[in-house]
Design a protein around this motif. Structure first.
Motif, short mmCIF file in Angstrom:
data_model
loop_
_atom_site.label_atom_id
_atom_site.label_comp_id
_atom_site.label_asym_id
_atom_site.label_seq_id
_atom_site.Cartn_x
_atom_site.Cartn_y
_atom_site.Cartn_z
N ASN A 87 -42.39 -55.54 -35.88
CA ASN A 87 -42.83 -54.46 -35.00
C ASN A 87 -44.00 -54.92 -34.14
O ASN A 87 -44.11 -54.57 -32.96
CB ASN A 87 -43.23 -53.23 -35.81
CG ASN A 87 -42.01 -52.51 -36.38
OD1 ASN A 87 -40.95 -52.50 -35.76
ND2 ASN A 87 -42.15 -51.93 -37.58
N ASP B 63 -44.13 -55.13 -30.06
CA ASP B 63 -45.24 -54.55 -29.30
C ASP B 63 -45.86 -55.59 -28.36
O ASP B 63 -46.25 -55.28 -27.23
CB ASP B 63 -46.32 -54.03 -30.26
CG ASP B 63 -46.16 -52.53 -30.54
OD1 ASP B 63 -45.37 -51.90 -29.80
OD2 ASP B 63 -46.81 -52.02 -31.46
N ASP C 254 -43.58 -46.72 -28.81
CA ASP C 254 -42.87 -46.91 -30.08
C ASP C 254 -43.85 -46.65 -31.22
O ASP C 254 -44.44 -47.57 -31.78
CB ASP C 254 -42.31 -48.33 -30.16
CG ASP C 254 -41.38 -48.53 -31.35
OD1 ASP C 254 -41.29 -47.61 -32.21
OD2 ASP C 254 -40.75 -49.60 -31.43
N TYR D 71 -38.56 -55.19 -36.87
CA TYR D 71 -37.90 -54.52 -35.75
C TYR D 71 -36.48 -55.07 -35.61
O TYR D 71 -35.50 -54.34 -35.49
CB TYR D 71 -38.69 -54.71 -34.46
CG TYR D 71 -37.96 -54.16 -33.25
CD1 TYR D 71 -37.94 -52.80 -33.00
CD2 TYR D 71 -37.26 -55.01 -32.39
CE1 TYR D 71 -37.26 -52.29 -31.92
CE2 TYR D 71 -36.58 -54.51 -31.30
CZ TYR D 71 -36.58 -53.14 -31.06
OH TYR D 71 -35.89 -52.63 -29.99
N ARG E 76 -36.96 -49.42 -24.52
CA ARG E 76 -37.91 -48.33 -24.77
C ARG E 76 -37.83 -47.33 -23.63
O ARG E 76 -37.50 -47.69 -22.49
CB ARG E 76 -39.34 -48.85 -24.89
CG ARG E 76 -39.64 -49.54 -26.21
CD ARG E 76 -41.10 -49.92 -26.33
NE ARG E 76 -41.38 -50.52 -27.63
CZ ARG E 76 -42.59 -50.92 -28.01
NH1 ARG E 76 -43.64 -50.79 -27.19
NH2 ARG E 76 -42.78 -51.44 -29.21
#
Length: 692
Positions: free
Chosen positions: A211, A215, A227, A238, A359
């Protein structure tokens, strides 16, 4: 004669012709929808093809600037080729050519239809013009393109031009397109592998993104904070994607249960060119969206190899993983994709899988953003086999093989005729049935060499040699018609031994037709035209003027050359069997009717090939027709009997043979050796009887 030859050679040296390519407007008009012409990518006429969205989808180019192989007219056959990025032929169109058989014989339609066979084939598939040789099981990797009857040599040249041009574009712009057959899983390779073995040997490749990692990919963008789950659990997975090529049975057995392995093998039995790729995502990405439809291309996944896209599609297979795989894999999202090896995918070479991470920003009509996560992998070549690349014969060898029987028969015939003319011509001329024997030989030349073998020599070939010498410097096009080449070889040998007489008198099919027309005219008791010596000498110069005019047109007005070359009726009378437009047929038939009253008038006065043969006869190294001091004075019998008027009746050369106009009919040889006809022999016989 030597002055005329020198003029022709000097004129050739002084001139040259350059080909032009289509401009943008003309090229754009030929691009097939839904594609449109993009931008020019080099100075040799290669352009991009764009789809409706303006994205590069392939390439379009002409073959002549890339591979200007000369045809039988000496000019290159120019073809427009459209390829997609995977090396598939989208379309092939004929642009321009000067092939005599199509321009003035078979017509454009047959040639244009030939090029439609390329559509849908991959440039990596070996293609040949012709039919399978010998027994065929239907499993050959060769792609056979149907040729055009009576024009196989021309379509072979066109085919070689296409392949040569395509090869250049593939290397420069589509370097990922393979040139050989693809690798396929080898069923004979059996190894007992475990999941740990796959990981250790690099047969299972992992793409792991946390994750925090995703990012970082979106950092500094509008979607950096969209997110929350990634913020809450930065060390969570992720994307935890495992990529395994399960085409090899041993690898499939290491990840799938027995029933699923059988399912995959059955699938591969049906889709023999598909390579199955197993994807397992133990993260939260999930690989697909809610809109995904089975058996279609996944919208979040793509791949490339050698810089070119690799088509991926869901295999729509139901399967289960082995129970002994790690628990994280058991709980992940798994799917089997497939890609077609025929489109250039090679599982043994590195290829890259791209996973799109998406996203959304905002809740009402959100703005979408994405980044691409990529992993490169390949599978060990020991699990794969590769068929030996089918090697098509070089064009000249293919032509030799196809005409093998005809060539043997022609060689045997020439091997019999030439020695007889060389060493036994007097015996041949002295045969009681010499005329029927000669007409029989001429019938073979008309039927076998002409109509069957299509071996009528033409000035068009000579013009092609001249153009090839100054435009591209290659004479390879001559090898595409070995039958005619053998006749040319015999004619050239004849230059040294007989002058023009061998070809014009014995090997020319249309010349033989004229001689038959003459005998028919005599049989019908048609009045014969006798040309005076003065006009005969003038008219014989006309053929040299025709030859010079044709050579001049190569450089002055090449567009008019095809029509001008119709001064030869050979295509009408021999190549197309008189099946042409009425005016061509009327011209050829008219010349034959003329021969019924004026002995071989076309050969003597108009034939440009005859003029060339006469010039070639300057190489003659011997006077092969025996003469006596009495020939011409006082004896004029041979001069009177010579239908070609190749023996002057008056002047200093009275009684001598004009070999530039001699057709080797052997009538004078028969008279010379016959004690009942030759006047000097008759007089000597009388003197001996008186003395006795």
């Amino acid at each position: 004669m030597r002055a005329v030859l020198s003029f022709l050679l000097c004129f050739v040296v002084a001139c040259a012709v350059q080909a032009e390519t289509l401009d943008r407007a003309a090229l754009a008009a030929k691009v097939i929808p839904p594609f449109k012409l993009g931008e020019e990518v080099n100075d040799r006429g290669v352009w991009t093809l764009e789809n409706a969205g303006g994205i590069t989808a392939g390439y379009v180019f002409e073959t002549e600037p890339l591979a200007p192989l000369p045809g039988f007219s000496g000019a290159a056959i120019n073809v427009l080729v459209m390829l997609d990025l995977e090396g598939q032929f989208l379309d092939v169109q004929l642009i321009d050519h000067n092939e005599p058989i199509f321009v003035s014989g078979l017509g454009q339609a047959a040639f244009e239809a030939f090029f439609t066979q390329y559509r849908g084939h991959s440039i990596s598939a070996p293609m040949v013009v012709g039919t399978p040789y010998g027994e065929s099981t239907g499993s050959s990797a060769l792609v056979y393109l149907d040729g055009v009857t009576k024009a196989t040599a021309s379509v072979r040249i066109a085919h070689e031009s296409i392949l040569a041009a395509v090869g250049q574009v593939a290397r420069e712009k589509m370097q990922g397109v393979p040139t050989g057959p693809p690798a396929y899983p080898d069923p004979a390779v059996v190894e007992d592998l475990t999941w740990d073995d796959l990981v250790e040997q690099g047969l299972a490749t992992r793409l792991h993104v946390t994750n925090a990692g995703i990012d970082a990919e979106f950092a500094g963008t509008l979607w950096a904070d969209d997110d929350p789950e990634a913020k809450e659990n930065p060390e969570g997975a992720y994307l935890d994607l495992w990529i395994v090529d399960i085409g090899p049975p041993s690898i499939a057995a290491a990840v799938l249960d027995a029933a699923s392995v059988a399912e995959v093998q059955e699938f591969l039995t049906i889709s023999t060119f598909d390579e199955p790729i197993l994807l397992i995502d133990a993260g939260r990405h999930g690989l697909i969206t809610e809109d995904f439809v089975r058996n279609t291309s996944p919208d979040l996944l793509s791949a490339e190899q050698f810089g070119l896209p690799v088509a991926l599609r869901d295999s729509d297979l139901l399967f289960s993983l082995r129970d002994d795989l790690p628990e994280a894999l058991q709980d992940g999202t798994a799917m089997i994709l497939r890609t077609d090896r025929r489109l250039g995918f090679d599982p043994t070479e590195p290829w890259t899988l791209h996973v799109e991470a998406v996203r959304a920003h905002g809740s009402f009509m959100p703005q979408m953003g994405s980044v691409m996560l990529s992993s490169t992998q390949s599978t060990d070549a020991r699990f794969f086999a590769r068929d030996e690349t089918p090697k098509s014969l070089p064009p000249w060898r293919g032509a030799l093989r196809e005409r093998q029987g005809d060539l043997i028969a022609l060689a045997l015939g020439l091997g019999l005729l030439l020695p007889v003319l060389m060493w036994r011509q007097s015996a041949l001329a002295g045969l009681r049935w010499f005329t029927p024997v000669r007409l029989g030989i001429l019938a073979v030349m008309t039927g076998f060499v002409g109509w069957w073998g299509q071996g009528q020599l033409s000035i068009v070939t000579v013009i092609g040699v001249i153009r090839a010498a100054w435009e591209v410097g290659s004479y390879a096009f001559l090898l595409y018609d070995p039958f005619s080449l053998l006749v040319w070889a015999a004619a050239i040998v004849g230059f040294v031994l007989w002058g023009r007489a061998l070809f014009c008198g014995w090997l020319c099919p249309f010349g033989a037709m004229q001689e038959f027309a003459h005998h028919l005219g005599r049989l019908l008791r048609l009045p014969q035209i006798e040309v005076s010596a003065r006009w005969d000498a003038r008219l014989k110069l006309l053929k040299y003027a025709v030859l010079a005019g044709l050579v001049a047109l190569i450089f002055v007005a090449p567009g008019a050359l095809d029509k001008a070359a119709e001064v030869e009726p050979f295509k009408t009378a021999v190549t197309t069997f008189f099946v042409r437009e009425w005016y061509y047929v009327a011209y050829a038939v008219g010349l034959l009717l003329l021969s019924a009253v004026l002995f071989k008038g076309f050969c003597r006065y108009l034939c440009p090939l005859g003029a060339l043969m006469a010039l070639g006869g300057l190489l003659r190294g011997r006077d092969w027709i025996a003469r006596r001091v009495d020939c011409g004075s006082p004896c004029q019998l041979c001069a009177v009997r010579c239908k070609y008027q190749a023996i002057p009746k008056t002047g200093q050369k009275s009684g001598k043979i004009d070999y530039a106009e001699c057709f080797g009919c052997l009538d004078c040889v028969k008279i010379h050796d016959d004690p009942a006809q030759c006047v000097p022999l008759v007089l000597k016989a009388r003197e001996r009887r008186r003395a006795a």
